[in-house]
Scaffold this motif. Sequence first.
Motif, PDB file in Angstrom:
ATOM      1  N   TYR A 103      44.635  42.762  37.648  1.00 25.18           N
ATOM      2  CA  TYR A 103      43.559  43.400  37.313  1.00 25.18           C
ATOM      3  C   TYR A 103      42.667  43.689  38.323  1.00 25.18           C
ATOM      4  N   VAL A 104      42.723  42.232  39.351  1.00 29.05           N
ATOM      5  CA  VAL A 104      41.344  42.508  40.251  1.00 29.05           C
ATOM      6  C   VAL A 104      41.873  43.490  41.412  1.00 29.05           C
ATOM      7  N   VAL A 105      42.919  43.380  41.708  1.00 24.92           N
ATOM      8  CA  VAL A 105      43.279  44.484  42.641  1.00 24.92           C
ATOM      9  C   VAL A 105      43.153  46.034  42.120  1.00 24.92           C
ATOM     10  N   GLU A 106      43.535  46.335  41.003  1.00 26.07           N
ATOM     11  CA  GLU A 106      43.189  47.700  40.311  1.00 26.07           C
ATOM     12  C   GLU A 106      41.491  48.050  40.204  1.00 26.07           C
ATOM     13  N   SER A 107      40.656  46.546  40.201  1.00 25.32           N
ATOM     14  CA  SER A 107      39.347  47.011  40.059  1.00 25.32           C
ATOM     15  C   SER A 107      38.735  47.019  41.428  1.00 25.32           C
ATOM     16  N   GLN A 108      39.227  46.447  42.332  1.00 27.16           N
ATOM     17  CA  GLN A 108      38.726  46.755  43.885  1.00 27.16           C
ATOM     18  C   GLN A 108      39.054  48.135  44.270  1.00 27.16           C
ATOM     19  N   LYS A 109      40.181  48.639  43.717  1.00 25.29           N
ATOM     20  CA  LYS A 109      40.660  49.927  44.262  1.00 25.29           C
ATOM     21  C   LYS A 109      39.488  51.092  43.464  1.00 25.29           C
ATOM     22  N   ARG A 110      39.018  50.724  42.335  1.00 18.74           N
ATOM     23  CA  ARG A 110      38.466  51.805  41.764  1.00 18.74           C
ATOM     24  C   ARG A 110      36.848  51.540  42.142  1.00 18.74           C
ATOM     25  N   VAL A 111      36.287  50.457  42.742  1.00 15.86           N
ATOM     26  CA  VAL A 111      35.085  50.415  43.298  1.00 15.86           C
ATOM     27  C   VAL A 111      35.467  50.932  44.892  1.00 15.86           C
ATOM     28  N   ALA A 112      36.170  50.893  45.288  1.00 13.68           N
ATOM     29  CA  ALA A 112      36.570  51.476  46.616  1.00 13.68           C
ATOM     30  C   ALA A 112      36.358  53.003  46.481  1.00 13.68           C
ATOM     31  N   ALA A 171      38.106  38.308  35.354  1.00 13.00           N
ATOM     32  CA  ALA A 171      39.293  39.167  34.988  1.00 13.00           C
ATOM     33  C   ALA A 171      39.742  38.847  33.570  1.00 13.00           C
ATOM     34  N   VAL A 172      39.790  37.428  33.271  1.00 12.15           N
ATOM     35  CA  VAL A 172      40.333  37.095  31.795  1.00 12.15           C
ATOM     36  C   VAL A 172      39.350  37.723  30.779  1.00 12.15           C
ATOM     37  N   THR A 173      38.106  37.615  31.112  1.00 16.97           N
ATOM     38  CA  THR A 173      37.043  38.411  30.237  1.00 16.97           C
ATOM     39  C   THR A 173      37.585  39.759  29.691  1.00 16.97           C
ATOM     40  N   THR A 174      37.518  40.786  30.823  1.00 16.72           N
ATOM     41  CA  THR A 174      37.977  42.174  30.542  1.00 16.72           C
ATOM     42  C   THR A 174      39.244  42.214  29.882  1.00 16.72           C
ATOM     43  N   LEU A 175      40.394  41.313  30.460  1.00 11.35           N
ATOM     44  CA  LEU A 175      41.747  41.637  29.693  1.00 11.35           C
ATOM     45  C   LEU A 175      41.822  41.292  28.268  1.00 11.35           C
ATOM     46  N   PHE A 176      40.939  40.159  27.940  1.00 11.18           N
ATOM     47  CA  PHE A 176      40.899  39.828  26.765  1.00 11.18           C
ATOM     48  C   PHE A 176      40.392  40.699  25.761  1.00 11.18           C
ATOM     49  N   ASN A 177      39.255  41.207  26.131  1.00 14.34           N
ATOM     50  CA  ASN A 177      38.450  42.425  25.310  1.00 14.34           C
ATOM     51  C   ASN A 177      38.954  43.645  25.427  1.00 14.34           C
ATOM     52  N   ASN A 230      35.819  50.740  32.594  1.00 13.06           N
ATOM     53  CA  ASN A 230      35.550  50.246  33.921  1.00 13.06           C
ATOM     54  C   ASN A 230      36.045  51.046  35.007  1.00 13.06           C
ATOM     55  N   VAL A 231      35.637  52.336  34.804  1.00 13.34           N
ATOM     56  CA  VAL A 231      36.377  53.382  35.580  1.00 13.34           C
ATOM     57  C   VAL A 231      35.881  53.505  37.094  1.00 13.34           C
ATOM     58  N   ASN A 232      34.701  52.603  37.396  1.00 12.19           N
ATOM     59  CA  ASN A 232      34.282  52.670  38.986  1.00 12.19           C
ATOM     60  C   ASN A 232      34.249  51.072  39.192  1.00 12.19           C
ATOM     61  N   GLY A 233      35.221  50.158  38.745  1.00  8.47           N
ATOM     62  CA  GLY A 233      35.389  48.760  38.997  1.00  8.47           C
ATOM     63  C   GLY A 233      34.476  48.071  38.476  1.00  8.47           C
ATOM     64  N   GLY A 234      34.299  46.954  38.879  1.00 12.96           N
ATOM     65  CA  GLY A 234      33.187  46.165  38.090  1.00 12.96           C
ATOM     66  C   GLY A 234      32.699  44.822  38.902  1.00 12.96           C
ATOM     67  N   ALA A 235      32.128  43.969  38.344  1.00 13.18           N
ATOM     68  CA  ALA A 235      31.408  42.729  38.919  1.00 13.18           C
ATOM     69  C   ALA A 235      32.389  41.817  39.761  1.00 13.18           C
TER      70      ALA A 235
END
Length: 392
Positions: free
Chosen positions: A169-178, A320-326, A338-343
């Motif tokens: 999940y983190v890899v994808e979030s970092q890509k979205r932020v980039a 990451a577990v927070t976002t994945l669970f919810n 979370n289209v532009n990544g996150g915290a």
Amino acid sequence: MRDVAVVAYCRTAIAKARRGALNQTHGIPMAAHVIREVTARAGLDPQVVEDVVLGCGLPEGATGHNIARNAALFSGCGTGVPGLTINRYCGSGLNAASIVANRIANGEMQVGIAGGVESISLVQFNLNLNHFVYEPLQHQFPGVWWTMIQTADYVADRYAIGREAQDAYVVESQKRVAAAISAGKLAQEITPFETVMSVKDKETGEISEKTVLLTEDEGPRPGTTLEGLSSLEPVNARGTVTAGNASQLSDGAAAVVMMDAELAAQKNLTVLGLFRGMQLAAVAPKEMSIAVAPAIQRLMKHHGLAMGDIDLWELHEAFAVTTLFNQAELDTPWEITNVNGGAIALGHPYGMSGIRYLGSTLMELDRRNKHKAIIGVCTAGGMATAAYLERS
């Protein structure tokens, strides 16, 4: 009830705690900077502001002494503008917005500023822990005093959310932020901030000061890979939370101007969107991460919303577990979540984050020409806040 418009938003770039540009910036000038800038972006005289409400997760020391009032004074709003500081930890920013929105909706005022500020650098590592734990309550609910990492590890273990899924999940979030950075989206939010930071020489240990202009978020790591993340050691033995799949300790501030929508129309002001309302939920303190889903479900029921009505979802990346669970509990589509990544990539100044979600989500609705969004933020103690935003 009056409609409540958000007419301007800005934030500082987010700096790494202790090592970043804001590592010795007092909370007052940090918060005053965004108050001053957001009022200018709205095209309003600061003295028309009727209240400033700031969220702060750690309201002591450099962010204590009712920082909302003090920052309003330092920003140039004038002695006639009051201020209120509130704390619901990570949910503080959204709660600040809700307080301002409710007063406007009820006709008690027409123009207010909601914001959030956090100096983890100057406060978290110097907390007053005198009588911090109350043993009778700790005996009943030990999770109240668990670290947030302990709660995330507990949720990951109980709900079988493995390390590989978190890291992926983190890899994808970092890509979205980039991608968001590359598209110039985050630059639209950020107001440059000149300050003085403390710098330690790695070889000599000598500490010096330098003037810096903070214009970009310091946290993103666009080169993040699954292999690199998998090499990190868990923070707790037998846990799955690492420095790579948790939100970064960070400093920053953000603010929005909120006002009576009819007044905004009369003044021909740009309206980013409407703040429709907020709901809360609470769970066992040790399961902090899972509270977002019930808060959002309560919010949707209150407003009569169906899943298909929502164009954008913003689910807090405390871990990451927070976002994945919810996300799994709510079954939100990944392409609009979370289209532009996150915290995890950007950082998480506790009191600021809810305001950042509010402002950035409204801006993204505008880019997509869409209309409805929901934000969910978990918070220490086993709670969560959720807000419903609408763009006409």
